[in-house]
Scaffold this motif. Sequence first.
Motif, short mmCIF file in Angstrom:
data_model
loop_
_atom_site.label_atom_id
_atom_site.label_comp_id
_atom_site.label_asym_id
_atom_site.label_seq_id
_atom_site.Cartn_x
_atom_site.Cartn_y
_atom_site.Cartn_z
N VAL A 1 0.89 -1.17 0.00
CA VAL A 1 0.00 0.00 0.00
C VAL A 1 0.93 1.21 0.00
O VAL A 1 2.09 1.11 0.39
CB VAL A 1 -0.93 0.06 1.23
N GLU A 2 0.42 2.33 -0.39
CA GLU A 2 1.25 3.51 -0.40
C GLU A 2 1.13 4.23 0.94
O GLU A 2 0.06 4.67 1.31
CB GLU A 2 0.84 4.45 -1.53
N GLY A 3 2.20 4.29 1.68
CA GLY A 3 2.18 4.97 2.97
C GLY A 3 2.16 3.97 4.12
O GLY A 3 2.23 2.76 3.92
N GLU A 4 2.07 4.50 5.35
CA GLU A 4 2.22 3.65 6.52
C GLU A 4 0.97 3.51 7.34
O GLU A 4 0.38 4.50 7.76
CB GLU A 4 3.32 4.24 7.42
N GLY A 5 0.56 2.24 7.56
CA GLY A 5 -0.60 2.01 8.39
C GLY A 5 -0.66 0.56 8.81
O GLY A 5 0.16 -0.26 8.42
N GLY A 6 -1.63 0.26 9.65
CA GLY A 6 -1.79 -1.10 10.14
C GLY A 6 -3.25 -1.37 10.42
O GLY A 6 -4.11 -0.52 10.21
N TRP B 1 13.19 2.64 3.16
CA TRP B 1 12.55 3.08 4.41
C TRP B 1 11.78 4.36 4.18
O TRP B 1 12.21 5.22 3.41
CB TRP B 1 13.60 3.34 5.49
N LYS B 2 10.69 4.53 4.90
CA LYS B 2 9.88 5.73 4.72
C LYS B 2 9.68 6.46 6.04
O LYS B 2 9.35 5.87 7.06
CB LYS B 2 8.51 5.35 4.16
N GLN C 1 10.24 6.88 -3.41
CA GLN C 1 10.36 5.42 -3.52
C GLN C 1 9.58 4.90 -4.73
O GLN C 1 9.96 3.90 -5.34
CB GLN C 1 9.97 4.72 -2.23
N LEU C 2 8.52 5.62 -5.10
CA LEU C 2 7.79 5.25 -6.32
C LEU C 2 8.70 5.34 -7.55
O LEU C 2 8.53 4.60 -8.51
CB LEU C 2 6.56 6.14 -6.50
N SER C 3 9.68 6.25 -7.47
CA SER C 3 10.61 6.41 -8.59
C SER C 3 11.28 5.10 -8.96
O SER C 3 11.58 4.85 -10.13
CB SER C 3 11.71 7.42 -8.25
#
Lengths: 434, 269
Positions: free
Chosen positions: A19-24, B12-13, B21-23
Amino acid sequence: MKKKSAKTRTIRVDALTRVEGEGGLHVKIRDGKVIDVKLKIFEPPRFFEALLRGRNCEEAAGITSRICGICPIAYQMSTVHAVEDALGVRVDGQLRALRRLIYCGEWIESHALHVYLLHAPDFLDYDDAIQMAQEHPELLQRGLKLKKAGNEIIRFLGGREIHPINIRVGGFYKAPSRKSLLALEEQLKWAREAALETVRWTAGLPFPEFEQDFLFVALRHETEYPFNEGRIVSNRGLDIPVRDYEQLFSEEHVEHSTALHSSLKDHDSYFVGPLARYNLNFDRLSPMAREAALAAGLRAVCRNPFQSIVVRSVEILYACDEALRIIEEYEMPEKPAVDFVMKAGTGTSCTEAPRGILYHRFRFDDHGAILDAKIVPPTSQNQKAIESDLLQFVPRNISLPEEELRRRCEQVVRNYDPCISCSTHFLKLHVEHV
Amino acid sequence: MKRIRKPKLAVWKFASCDGCQLSLLDCEDELLAVAGKIEIANFPEASSKIVKGPYDLSLVEGSITTPHDEIRIHEVRRASKFLVTIGACATAGGIQALRNFKDVKEFISIVYAHPEYISTLNKSTPIADHVKVDFELRGCPINKDQLLEVIRAYLHGSKPNTPAYSVCMECKRCGTVCVMVAHGTPCLGPITHDGCGAICPSYNRGCYGCFGPKETPNTDSLAARFSELGATNQDIVQVLRNFNAWAEPFRRESEAHEKKVRKNKDNSR
């Protein structure tokens, strides 16, 4: 990770992947019954609505696009349309067509990324697309090439794929010549064929029975499949102009999420994105996209979120078809942007980001300095629908082994192609049995 | 026969838009080749398979904005042999560093109904403020060809070829007419690090500084030229305060003009 006792079980996904981004995700189960589901969003807040204050509305699109690297066009489009609404500027003709064209590019790029690289591995039981490619190299190659075709539109019209630079209030900084635009045609013709193949292929994937009675919300335009304009409609009679959005939709701040939860008056949750768009606008698809959907076994209404991968593929096909139509009819406009005079005002807009409706409201002074801003991204609107799907899904699949249940729960979330970066103002999976 | 182990890559984000990172996934023609040379061991946005560290090459996206991330970055550093920061958030604090010039409490109350649920730091800071960084790749977003160059150079043990000269150099190379000289359009090109390929001027627009300051930028002289073109002190503050607002040369120059704005206000009272 896992806790067990006679009556309790805990399954957690600390960090949702693909998924794009951080979650749970956190699911609480007591005596085999799901008592609570929380989609957790730990994406650090970045305070866009606050940092826009004092900035000039003409530079806002450059700032809002930084909310999301996956769908920057959506942010730029909602932003410039809100500003234009406040200024009473109308962008028509070929400039309007070019804006639809660049949005086609983003739908193709974003949907191809989700269909092939993020979602397909769920159905075929791989950890990722690279692993999938070891057994099905032709699949990933097709997906990447399709994604590239979308990105080429954005790069050509916008200057670069991520955070493009050519969109401005009133139109563009530079409009392409007809001859240069025609260079995109050949690749898009290939992409349209590849999209047809994608619809056929995804239609054959294994889908669990999971028809839900959703409240779908999307834009609807008089004649077109919606991108930048239309009224906000639902499958239960809602039909309002965009400026009335905040009268009916509200946002709530809950402790487990840095994304605000959206709700529609008198309803608990609603659903935005490809499924909602398709269900409310089937008759606005191009004949080719409509026929491909029906041939793939979809009906005019699809209520199974697992089949969103097929609907997303139909939308890729539509976007390729529409892009080719626009290119064919294109004539270079006299000026790349419409002239306007800066004045104080309040404007609203709603456009169809790949993941669903994206609402903006800006108020600015005589010099164009923004006084306040409101931005409602699609994933924050879908949070409640995702939680409600899990409430339905987990009890039906409670007998699955822990690891398998965890994987399936993640898949339920991925059905929505959640973009967590966007929603921060959004997600890890914990299933806790207490 | 002994198999040669592929180096392990981790992505890492921190606080960011995911664009950098999509790049990597945007390298449509090269992704499979990259995956053939380096093991994608920890890249949650692309894979559910997380291989344990340590990692040979870490790409870090995003800035440090929360107490939790302030600790996590040290864990990332410990797990990484060679750490590369990617993008304006990681190298300069990003657009979210605009809070650094304001009171973050006010920002929280503008966006959130329950400020008590929000855990955030007063400032958004680059990764290098917290841990040793082995290489910085600039841009908002980074250029994917430069990202491939960084990976290539790592695999071959060489220094990445990412020139630190200005956007102006690239304009000359492309034969783009100077928008500031020819049209009087304010352009940050003379003080901005190249890497984008000088896109904006080729679209009749002034550079707005996505790649941050070049080496030894003469910000003062450019600001003076902007004034001659009619920019107010407030305009100059804003133009320098975007994605690289917290990078030192841009910050210093914008603060100097902010002082002038305040002084003028005081004088007019």
